[in-house]
Design a protein around this motif. Structure first.
Motif, PDB file in Angstrom:
ATOM      1  N   HIS A   1       0.834  -1.207   0.000  1.00  0.00           N
ATOM      2  CA  HIS A   1       0.000   0.000   0.000  1.00  0.00           C
ATOM      3  C   HIS A   1       0.867   1.255   0.000  1.00  0.00           C
ATOM      4  O   HIS A   1       1.887   1.325   0.678  1.00  0.00           O
ATOM      5  N   GLU A   2       0.465   2.254  -0.753  1.00  0.00           N
ATOM      6  CA  GLU A   2       1.265   3.471  -0.898  1.00  0.00           C
ATOM      7  C   GLU A   2       1.480   4.217   0.410  1.00  0.00           C
ATOM      8  O   GLU A   2       2.475   4.929   0.556  1.00  0.00           O
ATOM      9  N   PHE A   3       0.595   4.071   1.383  1.00  0.00           N
ATOM     10  CA  PHE A   3       0.766   4.754   2.655  1.00  0.00           C
ATOM     11  C   PHE A   3       1.458   3.884   3.715  1.00  0.00           C
ATOM     12  O   PHE A   3       1.548   4.272   4.870  1.00  0.00           O
ATOM     13  N   ASN A   4       1.941   2.734   3.329  1.00  0.00           N
ATOM     14  CA  ASN A   4       2.691   1.877   4.257  1.00  0.00           C
ATOM     15  C   ASN A   4       4.191   2.132   4.106  1.00  0.00           C
ATOM     16  O   ASN A   4       5.000   1.229   4.197  1.00  0.00           O
ATOM     17  N   TRP A   5       4.570   3.348   3.912  1.00  0.00           N
ATOM     18  CA  TRP A   5       5.988   3.667   3.700  1.00  0.00           C
ATOM     19  C   TRP A   5       6.833   3.340   4.927  1.00  0.00           C
ATOM     20  O   TRP A   5       7.993   2.965   4.799  1.00  0.00           O
ATOM     21  N   MET A   6       6.258   3.425   6.124  1.00  0.00           N
ATOM     22  CA  MET A   6       7.043   3.147   7.326  1.00  0.00           C
ATOM     23  C   MET A   6       7.390   1.649   7.413  1.00  0.00           C
ATOM     24  O   MET A   6       8.530   1.282   7.677  1.00  0.00           O
ATOM     25  N   GLY A   7       6.413   0.798   7.191  1.00  0.00           N
ATOM     26  CA  GLY A   7       6.656  -0.646   7.211  1.00  0.00           C
ATOM     27  C   GLY A   7       7.602  -1.067   6.099  1.00  0.00           C
ATOM     28  O   GLY A   7       8.521  -1.868   6.320  1.00  0.00           O
ATOM     29  N   GLN A   8       7.390  -0.524   4.907  1.00  0.00           N
ATOM     30  CA  GLN A   8       8.274  -0.848   3.781  1.00  0.00           C
ATOM     31  C   GLN A   8       9.708  -0.425   4.083  1.00  0.00           C
ATOM     32  O   GLN A   8      10.658  -1.161   3.798  1.00  0.00           O
ATOM     33  N   SER A   9       9.878   0.748   4.673  1.00  0.00           N
ATOM     34  CA  SER A   9      11.217   1.242   4.999  1.00  0.00           C
ATOM     35  C   SER A   9      11.880   0.392   6.077  1.00  0.00           C
ATOM     36  O   SER A   9      13.079   0.092   5.993  1.00  0.00           O
ATOM     37  N   ALA A  10      11.131   0.014   7.095  1.00  0.00           N
ATOM     38  CA  ALA A  10      11.686  -0.815   8.170  1.00  0.00           C
ATOM     39  C   ALA A  10      12.139  -2.171   7.624  1.00  0.00           C
ATOM     40  O   ALA A  10      13.254  -2.624   7.904  1.00  0.00           O
ATOM     41  N   PHE A  11      11.299  -2.790   6.820  1.00  0.00           N
ATOM     42  CA  PHE A  11      11.659  -4.084   6.240  1.00  0.00           C
ATOM     43  C   PHE A  11      12.839  -3.930   5.289  1.00  0.00           C
ATOM     44  O   PHE A  11      13.753  -4.745   5.285  1.00  0.00           O
ATOM     45  N   GLY A  12      12.806  -2.872   4.471  1.00  0.00           N
ATOM     46  CA  GLY A  12      13.895  -2.637   3.524  1.00  0.00           C
ATOM     47  C   GLY A  12      15.231  -2.447   4.219  1.00  0.00           C
ATOM     48  O   GLY A  12      16.256  -2.981   3.784  1.00  0.00           O
ATOM     49  N   GLY A  13      15.236  -1.691   5.317  1.00  0.00           N
ATOM     50  CA  GLY A  13      16.474  -1.466   6.061  1.00  0.00           C
ATOM     51  C   GLY A  13      17.025  -2.756   6.648  1.00  0.00           C
ATOM     52  O   GLY A  13      18.231  -3.015   6.592  1.00  0.00           O
ATOM     53  N   LEU A  14      16.150  -3.576   7.211  1.00  0.00           N
ATOM     54  CA  LEU A  14      16.576  -4.837   7.787  1.00  0.00           C
ATOM     55  C   LEU A  14      17.131  -5.774   6.709  1.00  0.00           C
ATOM     56  O   LEU A  14      18.179  -6.398   6.887  1.00  0.00           O
ATOM     57  N   ILE A  15      16.436  -5.843   5.587  1.00  0.00           N
ATOM     58  CA  ILE A  15      16.872  -6.710   4.490  1.00  0.00           C
ATOM     59  C   ILE A  15      18.226  -6.264   3.957  1.00  0.00           C
ATOM     60  O   ILE A  15      19.121  -7.085   3.717  1.00  0.00           O
ATOM     61  N   LYS A  16      18.412  -4.959   3.789  1.00  0.00           N
ATOM     62  CA  LYS A  16      19.707  -4.452   3.304  1.00  0.00           C
ATOM     63  C   LYS A  16      20.831  -4.775   4.270  1.00  0.00           C
ATOM     64  O   LYS A  16      21.946  -5.092   3.862  1.00  0.00           O
ATOM     65  N   LYS A  17      20.544  -4.708   5.561  1.00  0.00           N
ATOM     66  CA  LYS A  17      21.561  -5.019   6.567  1.00  0.00           C
ATOM     67  C   LYS A  17      21.978  -6.487   6.475  1.00  0.00           C
ATOM     68  O   LYS A  17      23.167  -6.809   6.481  1.00  0.00           O
ATOM     69  N   VAL A  18      21.006  -7.381   6.392  1.00  0.00           N
ATOM     70  CA  VAL A  18      21.307  -8.813   6.290  1.00  0.00           C
ATOM     71  C   VAL A  18      22.010  -9.112   4.963  1.00  0.00           C
ATOM     72  O   VAL A  18      23.006  -9.837   4.923  1.00  0.00           O
ATOM     73  N   LYS A  19      21.500  -8.543   3.886  1.00  0.00           N
ATOM     74  CA  LYS A  19      22.041  -8.787   2.552  1.00  0.00           C
ATOM     75  C   LYS A  19      23.499  -8.344   2.440  1.00  0.00           C
ATOM     76  O   LYS A  19      24.309  -8.988   1.767  1.00  0.00           O
ATOM     77  N   SER A  20      23.852  -7.260   3.109  1.00  0.00           N
ATOM     78  CA  SER A  20      25.206  -6.729   2.993  1.00  0.00           C
ATOM     79  C   SER A  20      26.179  -7.359   3.990  1.00  0.00           C
ATOM     80  O   SER A  20      27.374  -7.085   3.932  1.00  0.00           O
ATOM     81  N   ALA A  21      25.688  -8.194   4.883  1.00  0.00           N
ATOM     82  CA  ALA A  21      26.569  -8.851   5.851  1.00  0.00           C
ATOM     83  C   ALA A  21      27.490  -9.831   5.129  1.00  0.00           C
ATOM     84  O   ALA A  21      27.064 -10.558   4.232  1.00  0.00           O
ATOM     85  N   PRO A  22      28.749  -9.853   5.494  1.00  0.00           N
ATOM     86  CA  PRO A  22      29.659 -10.798   4.838  1.00  0.00           C
ATOM     87  C   PRO A  22      29.285 -12.239   5.198  1.00  0.00           C
ATOM     88  O   PRO A  22      28.794 -12.503   6.289  1.00  0.00           O
ATOM     89  N   TRP A  23      29.496 -13.123   4.265  1.00  0.00           N
ATOM     90  CA  TRP A  23      29.225 -14.531   4.506  1.00  0.00           C
ATOM     91  C   TRP A  23      30.432 -15.347   4.077  1.00  0.00           C
ATOM     92  O   TRP A  23      31.234 -14.904   3.253  1.00  0.00           O
ATOM     93  N   GLU A  24      30.541 -16.519   4.677  1.00  0.00           N
ATOM     94  CA  GLU A  24      31.685 -17.370   4.395  1.00  0.00           C
ATOM     95  C   GLU A  24      31.270 -18.820   4.589  1.00  0.00           C
ATOM     96  O   GLU A  24      30.530 -19.148   5.516  1.00  0.00           O
TER      97      GLU A  24
END
Length: 176
Positions: free
Chosen positions: A15-38
């Motif tokens: 939903h276009e007015f769910n920008w807060m939820g989208q941003s929170a999820f996006g930030g968390l996903i970016k953090k996990v995605k950018s974590a180094p893995w081995e």
């Protein structure tokens, strides 16, 4: 644990007015995605690093984990990964995995059967029964309710009243 609820959760998320939820999820996903893995081990380390680098049909680990985590956060059924490997798809693989692919959670139906835990409904309209060794399901707060096997309570479900309030406030402000 119903298809209608899963579709409603995705609609709320987008939903276009769910920008807060989208941003929170996006930030968390970016953090996990950018974590180094081995990958560590004694054998086949290079092989499995390549499997992860080529995951999601060549788009890579970052693409795969981003999609799976988004479904994990917004769908009660969680996120699904297909393990691509040689052999009969209704049985365990006959050799090591050759790839990993994202499966849209709205196309996956948990069955409650430990041997065949998921039925995947393809874009072509065919049903694929998935052997337990060929699918990985990640569920937030899994529920033991046997009438709704394979479902839990995702972050969006737990915050749905906040999201609904934000949507109503956004509509109100826009109309004013």
């Amino acid at each position: 644990g119903t298809r209608a609820r899963e579709r409603a959760l995705r609609t709320y998320y987008r939903h276009e007015f769910n920008w807060m939820g989208q941003s929170a999820f996006g930030g968390l996903i970016k953090k996990v995605k950018s974590a180094p893995w081995e990958i560590k081990g004694k054998r086949r380390v290079t092989y499995f690093q390549q499997v992860l680098r080529q995951a999601d049909f060549g788009r890579g680990w970052g693409s795969l984990i981003s999609k799976v985590l988004l479904d994990y956060l917004r769908q009660d059924g969680g996120g699904f990964i297909e393990v691509i490997a040689p052999g009969n798809p209704l049985q365990a693989p006959t050799a090591p995995a050759t790839g990993l692919a994202y499966l849209d959670s709205l196309r996956c139906l948990p069955t409650g059967d430990p041997e065949y835990p998921v039925v995947y409904y393809s874009r072509k309209g065919t049903l694929h029964i998935m052997h337990r060794s060929r699918v990985i399901q990640l569920v937030d707060q899994p529920d033991g309710d046997e009438t709704q096997p394979g479902y839990g309570l995702c972050a969006l479900s737990r915050a749905i009243s906040i999201v609904a309030q934000q949507i109503h406030m956004g509509r109100y402000i826009t109309q004013q």
